[in-house]
Design an enzyme around this catalytic site. Structure first.
Site: not given
Length: 269
Positions: A2-3, A52, A258
């Site tokens: 989640p951002e 976060k 990523r």
């Protein structure tokens, strides 16, 4: 993972549901049992997000620090609905709702000093009123590291993840591998202001939308995006598909483990 907008949404939700009243705290899984017992029946003072990270403040009794990581999730429901069985790290029960936390990377009870130490390691959060973007700019303007890597470094900017990283670079026509020190100061201000606006919109809607009105499906006639992440975006997870602006196939590579997405034409090196 989640951002930042997701954690701020959770903080607002938990603030509304639990702040200012005693809550029941338990750990059906057992891995947070001792800490839960110390907090059970205590007053939930407030919820706060930084990047976060989520913090549940119980005043003199400590602060619960949660980092969801890749697999952590919260489940929420209104009483009298019964919470399900399962591997629940932490369960909160208030006057009107219950909340279950499963699979976080971190769920720990900290002191105020330990909590401040976590915040001190983070860069400015675009969603916080106390953010100081010049702090991030000092790091970026002196760095040979690519902007794509810097934007994902939580010690530079807190809360930006893979989606916001790819999208804000596209929206400003910035090549992902441009070194930070090559970025113009005025352009940095535009990027920061855009992150603030995009992430605030994400808090309101619960999804990431970055596409301008003139490029939306209902305007261009294209099919709406179908993706578990939701939201209309320009390049994220669109590798090989035509750019919504120029039609060039969206490129993809891996950077620091990523996936990175960009348009070679709209974001020339």
């Amino acid at each position: 993972m989640p951002e930042g907008h997701t954690l701020h949404r959770l903080a607002r939700l938990h603030q509304r549901r639990y702040a200012g009243a005693p809550v029941r705290v338990s750990s059906p899984q057992g891995r947070f049992a001792g800490e839960a017992a110390a907090l059970d029946g205590r007053t939930f003072v407030r919820a706060e997000a930084y990047g976060k990270h989520l913090f549940h403040d119980y005043g003199p009794h400590g602060i619960v620090h949660v980092h969801l990581g890749l697999y952590g999730t919260f489940t929420e429901a209104r009483l009298p609905e019964e919470p399900p069985f399962g591997q629940v790290r932490m369960r909160l029960t208030g006057r009107t709702h219950w909340t279950d936390l499963r699979g976080p990377t971190r769920c720990e009870l900290l002191s105020a000093v330990e909590t401040d130490a976590i915040k001190d390691r983070l860069g400015p959060d675009p969603l916080r009123s106390d953010a100081q973007p010049e702090q991030a700019w000092r790091r970026i303007s002196r760095s040979r590291t690519s902007l794509a890597a810097l934007l994902m470094d939580q010690s530079v900017i807190a809360g930006v993840g893979n989606v916001y990283r790819a999208e804000v670079l596209f929206r400003h026509g910035i090549a992902p591998m441009l070194p930070g020190r090559s970025l113009d100061a005025a352009l940095w201000k535009d990027v920061w202001d855009d992150l603030v606006a995009l992430m605030r919109a994400g808090v309101r809607s619960g999804r990431i939308d970055t596409v301008a009105d003139e490029h939306l499906p209902e305007v261009t006639g294209r099919a709406p995006r179908k993706d578990r992440h939701g939201g209309e975006v320009y390049v994220y997870r669109r590798a090989g598909q035509p750019c919504l602006v120029c039609g060039t196939p969206v490129a993809q590579t891996e950077l620091a483990g990523r996936n990175l997405y960009w348009c070679p034409a709209c974001q020339p090196a």
